[in-house]
Design an enzyme around this catalytic site. Sequence first.
Site, short mmCIF file in Angstrom:
data_model
loop_
_atom_site.label_atom_id
_atom_site.label_comp_id
_atom_site.label_asym_id
_atom_site.label_seq_id
_atom_site.Cartn_x
_atom_site.Cartn_y
_atom_site.Cartn_z
N GLY A 169 -39.93 59.60 -40.44
CA GLY A 169 -39.74 59.16 -39.12
C GLY A 169 -38.63 58.13 -39.00
N HIS B 279 -42.02 50.14 -35.27
CA HIS B 279 -40.94 49.37 -35.53
C HIS B 279 -40.93 48.81 -34.51
CE1 HIS B 279 -40.23 50.23 -39.82
NE2 HIS B 279 -40.40 51.22 -39.45
N CYS C 89 -42.44 54.05 -45.93
CA CYS C 89 -41.62 53.11 -44.95
C CYS C 89 -39.91 53.03 -45.31
CB CYS C 89 -41.37 52.20 -44.22
SG CYS C 89 -40.76 51.90 -43.66
N LEU C 90 -39.24 54.14 -44.65
CA LEU C 90 -37.95 53.81 -45.62
C LEU C 90 -36.95 52.71 -45.31
CD1 LEU C 90 -36.03 56.94 -43.40
CD2 LEU C 90 -36.90 57.18 -45.96
N HIS D 196 -46.65 54.62 -36.11
CA HIS D 196 -45.90 53.33 -37.12
C HIS D 196 -44.39 53.35 -36.61
CE1 HIS D 196 -44.50 52.61 -41.64
NE2 HIS D 196 -42.91 53.12 -40.77
N GLU D 197 -43.59 54.33 -35.85
CA GLU D 197 -42.34 54.08 -35.77
C GLU D 197 -42.22 53.57 -33.95
OE1 GLU D 197 -40.26 55.28 -37.46
OE2 GLU D 197 -41.52 55.99 -38.84
N GLN E 119 -34.38 50.35 -38.26
CA GLN E 119 -34.07 50.74 -39.02
C GLN E 119 -32.25 50.98 -40.03
OE1 GLN E 119 -37.68 53.44 -39.39
NE2 GLN E 119 -37.60 52.43 -41.21
CO CO Z 1 -41.84 52.76 -41.30
#
Ligand code: CO
Length: 156
Positions: free
Chosen positions: A51, A140, A94-95, A136-137, A56
């Site tokens: 995701g 963000h 997480c990226l 999670h996304e 991000q």
């Molecule tokens: Co993340």
Amino acid sequence: MKNKKLKIVKYPDDFLRRKTRKVRKEEIKNPKFKRLVLDMVKAMEEEKGVGLAAPQVGSDLRLCTVAVEGEVFVLINPEIKSYSRKKDIFEEGCLSFPNQFFQVERPIKVKVQTLNLEGEKQKIKADGFLARVLQHEIDHLDGILVIDRAMKGNEK
Ligand code: CO
């Protein structure tokens, strides 16, 4: 238009804490917006993420992409409409936190309302891993990060 490689914003960059703004309906048809979506899907795949949320990649739009079990979802202005009472605990990466993993407890099912790329309302009923990634996304998009949800004493 040329493809631009998106750079992933890493923690503790303040940008990750910003609240996003809703995408306007007419913006969805804009080539610039479509390009951003394509670049996000590409970046997500290249970084082997499941995701990616617009903050991000330095965008303030309420937009995220998800790739779970071979299916790619593009969510525009997503909102979680309901959560199951039942929760489970699973490890999340997480990226924006490379090579880190966190134990996070979340509801196992969610219903999400979103717009699709045609600007139409769509409901997604998700459970299991997809439900977790969606939560999670969408976190963000509200400036909430995995470390805010990580179980105390379980941060790795
Ligand atoms: Co993340």
